[in-house]
Design a protein around this motif. Structure first.
Motif, mmCIF file in Angstrom:
data_model
loop_
_atom_site.group_PDB
_atom_site.id
_atom_site.type_symbol
_atom_site.label_atom_id
_atom_site.label_comp_id
_atom_site.label_asym_id
_atom_site.label_seq_id
_atom_site.Cartn_x
_atom_site.Cartn_y
_atom_site.Cartn_z
ATOM 1 N N LEU A 20 0.834 -1.212 0.000
ATOM 2 C CA LEU A 20 0.000 0.000 0.000
ATOM 3 C C LEU A 20 0.867 1.261 0.000
ATOM 4 O O LEU A 20 0.596 2.216 -0.736
ATOM 5 C CB LEU A 20 -0.928 0.004 1.211
ATOM 6 N N MET A 21 1.909 1.263 0.820
ATOM 7 C CA MET A 21 2.788 2.436 0.876
ATOM 8 C C MET A 21 3.566 2.599 -0.420
ATOM 9 O O MET A 21 3.814 3.716 -0.865
ATOM 10 C CB MET A 21 3.738 2.337 2.064
ATOM 11 N N LEU A 22 3.949 1.495 -1.045
ATOM 12 C CA LEU A 22 4.672 1.556 -2.311
ATOM 13 C C LEU A 22 3.815 2.208 -3.393
ATOM 14 O O LEU A 22 4.277 3.090 -4.127
ATOM 15 C CB LEU A 22 5.095 0.153 -2.734
ATOM 16 N N ILE A 23 2.572 1.801 -3.478
ATOM 17 C CA ILE A 23 1.660 2.395 -4.458
ATOM 18 C C ILE A 23 1.469 3.882 -4.171
ATOM 19 O O ILE A 23 1.550 4.716 -5.072
ATOM 20 C CB ILE A 23 0.300 1.648 -4.454
ATOM 21 N N THR A 24 1.240 4.213 -2.908
ATOM 22 C CA THR A 24 1.011 5.606 -2.539
ATOM 23 C C THR A 24 2.240 6.457 -2.793
ATOM 24 O O THR A 24 2.147 7.549 -3.357
ATOM 25 C CB THR A 24 0.616 5.701 -1.053
ATOM 26 N N ASN A 25 3.405 5.981 -2.377
ATOM 27 C CA ASN A 25 4.628 6.769 -2.508
ATOM 28 C C ASN A 25 5.040 6.924 -3.970
ATOM 29 O O ASN A 25 5.452 8.002 -4.383
ATOM 30 C CB ASN A 25 5.760 6.110 -1.703
ATOM 31 N N SER A 26 4.917 5.858 -4.754
ATOM 32 C CA SER A 26 5.359 5.902 -6.149
ATOM 33 C C SER A 26 4.394 6.667 -7.038
ATOM 34 O O SER A 26 4.798 7.561 -7.773
ATOM 35 C CB SER A 26 5.523 4.486 -6.694
ATOM 36 N N TYR A 27 3.133 6.311 -6.958
ATOM 37 C CA TYR A 27 2.167 6.908 -7.872
ATOM 38 C C TYR A 27 1.539 8.175 -7.315
ATOM 39 O O TYR A 27 1.288 9.115 -8.059
ATOM 40 C CB TYR A 27 1.087 5.884 -8.239
ATOM 41 N N GLY A 28 1.305 8.198 -6.031
ATOM 42 C CA GLY A 28 0.674 9.371 -5.429
ATOM 43 C C GLY A 28 1.598 10.566 -5.338
ATOM 44 O O GLY A 28 1.173 11.709 -5.509
ATOM 45 N N TYR A 29 2.884 10.315 -5.063
ATOM 46 C CA TYR A 29 3.821 11.417 -4.873
ATOM 47 C C TYR A 29 4.877 11.489 -5.960
ATOM 48 O O TYR A 29 5.744 12.353 -5.934
ATOM 49 C CB TYR A 29 4.489 11.308 -3.497
ATOM 50 N N LEU A 97 3.448 11.334 4.600
ATOM 51 C CA LEU A 97 2.047 10.913 4.655
ATOM 52 C C LEU A 97 1.801 9.533 4.043
ATOM 53 O O LEU A 97 0.699 9.014 4.151
ATOM 54 C CB LEU A 97 1.164 11.947 3.957
ATOM 55 N N THR A 98 2.816 8.935 3.435
ATOM 56 C CA THR A 98 2.639 7.624 2.817
ATOM 57 C C THR A 98 2.170 6.566 3.807
ATOM 58 O O THR A 98 1.209 5.845 3.534
ATOM 59 C CB THR A 98 3.942 7.191 2.119
ATOM 60 N N PRO A 99 2.803 6.423 4.991
ATOM 61 C CA PRO A 99 2.317 5.397 5.926
ATOM 62 C C PRO A 99 0.905 5.653 6.431
ATOM 63 O O PRO A 99 0.202 4.716 6.793
ATOM 64 C CB PRO A 99 3.320 5.448 7.079
ATOM 65 N N THR A 100 0.470 6.908 6.446
ATOM 66 C CA THR A 100 -0.869 7.182 6.958
ATOM 67 C C THR A 100 -1.949 6.633 6.032
ATOM 68 O O THR A 100 -3.052 6.338 6.487
ATOM 69 C CB THR A 100 -1.093 8.689 7.180
ATOM 70 N N THR A 101 -1.644 6.489 4.755
ATOM 71 C CA THR A 101 -2.613 5.902 3.833
ATOM 72 C C THR A 101 -2.877 4.449 4.206
ATOM 73 O O THR A 101 -4.032 4.017 4.284
ATOM 74 C CB THR A 101 -2.099 5.999 2.387
ATOM 75 N N ALA A 102 -1.799 3.702 4.444
ATOM 76 C CA ALA A 102 -1.961 2.302 4.843
ATOM 77 C C ALA A 102 -2.648 2.211 6.201
ATOM 78 O O ALA A 102 -3.519 1.368 6.417
ATOM 79 C CB ALA A 102 -0.603 1.612 4.890
ATOM 80 N N LEU A 103 -2.265 3.089 7.110
ATOM 81 C CA LEU A 103 -2.874 3.091 8.437
ATOM 82 C C LEU A 103 -4.367 3.386 8.342
ATOM 83 O O LEU A 103 -5.180 2.744 9.012
ATOM 84 C CB LEU A 103 -2.188 4.128 9.328
ATOM 85 N N GLY A 104 -4.737 4.335 7.501
ATOM 86 C CA GLY A 104 -6.152 4.648 7.309
ATOM 87 C C GLY A 104 -6.927 3.479 6.733
ATOM 88 O O GLY A 104 -8.070 3.218 7.126
ATOM 89 N N ALA A 105 -6.305 2.754 5.804
ATOM 90 C CA ALA A 105 -6.961 1.578 5.222
ATOM 91 C C ALA A 105 -7.191 0.511 6.286
ATOM 92 O O ALA A 105 -8.281 -0.056 6.386
ATOM 93 C CB ALA A 105 -6.119 1.023 4.077
ATOM 94 N N PHE A 106 -6.163 0.250 7.095
ATOM 95 C CA PHE A 106 -6.313 -0.752 8.152
ATOM 96 C C PHE A 106 -7.342 -0.306 9.192
ATOM 97 O O PHE A 106 -8.122 -1.111 9.683
ATOM 98 C CB PHE A 106 -4.977 -1.033 8.837
ATOM 99 N N ALA A 107 -7.348 0.967 9.531
ATOM 100 C CA ALA A 107 -8.313 1.472 10.513
ATOM 101 C C ALA A 107 -9.735 1.350 9.975
ATOM 102 O O ALA A 107 -10.658 0.995 10.706
ATOM 103 C CB ALA A 107 -7.993 2.915 10.872
ATOM 104 N N GLY A 108 -9.914 1.656 8.695
ATOM 105 C CA GLY A 108 -11.242 1.531 8.090
ATOM 106 C C GLY A 108 -11.736 0.100 8.087
ATOM 107 O O GLY A 108 -12.893 -0.176 8.400
ATOM 108 N N ILE A 109 -10.840 -0.823 7.767
ATOM 109 C CA ILE A 109 -11.219 -2.239 7.786
ATOM 110 C C ILE A 109 -11.553 -2.672 9.205
ATOM 111 O O ILE A 109 -12.531 -3.370 9.452
ATOM 112 C CB ILE A 109 -10.084 -3.101 7.188
ATOM 113 N N SER A 110 -10.746 -2.244 10.155
ATOM 114 C CA SER A 110 -10.967 -2.617 11.550
ATOM 115 C C SER A 110 -12.289 -2.061 12.068
ATOM 116 O O SER A 110 -13.041 -2.758 12.747
ATOM 117 C CB SER A 110 -9.818 -2.101 12.413
#
Length: 154
Positions: A20-29, A97-110
């Motif tokens: 998730l962080m790889l996708i966000t960091n590479s494509y998002g930023y 902010l890259t790790p926060t994307t993954a954290l948000g995804a996990f929090a949403g699932i939880s």
């Protein structure tokens, strides 16, 4: 056997977060794929060592895993560390902010799996939660504004 399963589960979760962080960091930023892999790999390695150390040390002293993660990262990045320049070089290729994307995804699932329990807490908790979020945001904005003015950046 149980601890081995837990370590395997933690590794799988870290790999999912890494992707998730790889996708966000590479494509998002727009950061290069190889630079992203190196930086995220370093963060995940630190997280893996911190989680393993935390689970091992939990037998002797109960401290949060985040404490171990923080200490390991600070020791690796400190000026006395022989690898501090490499750590800084790899970590600087990451967007904060890259790790926060993954954290948000996990929090949403939880939260999604516990929505029935959450709905039992009542509407007052939602109002309190919103007020806390708004207050934290406004407090951060005021502090940032004051610091930016004091340093002459705005």
């Amino acid at each position: 056997m149980k601890s081995r399963v837990n370590f395997l589960r933690e590794a799988v979760l870290l790999v999912i977060a890494l992707l998730l962080m790889l996708i966000t960091n590479s494509y998002g930023y727009g950061i290069g794929l190889l630079d992203s892999v190196k930086g995220i790999g370093l963060l995940c390695a630190i997280a893996w060592v911190g989680v393993c150390l935390g689970k091992f040390m939990n037998r002797y002293i109960k401290l949060p895993v985040f404490l171990y993660l923080s200490v390991i990262a600070m020791l690796l990045a400190s000026p006395i560390s022989p690898v501090s320049e490499q750590v800084y070089g790899l970590a600087s290729k990451m967007e904060f902010l890259t790790p926060t994307t993954a954290l948000g995804a996990f929090a949403g699932i939880s939260l999604g799996k516990d929505i029935k329990e959450f709905s039992k807490t009542g509407w007052k908790l939602i109002i309190v939660g919103l007020l806390v979020i708004i207050g934290t945001y406004l407090g951060s904005v005021i502090i940032a504004q004051l610091v930016m003015q004091a340093t002459g950046n705005i």
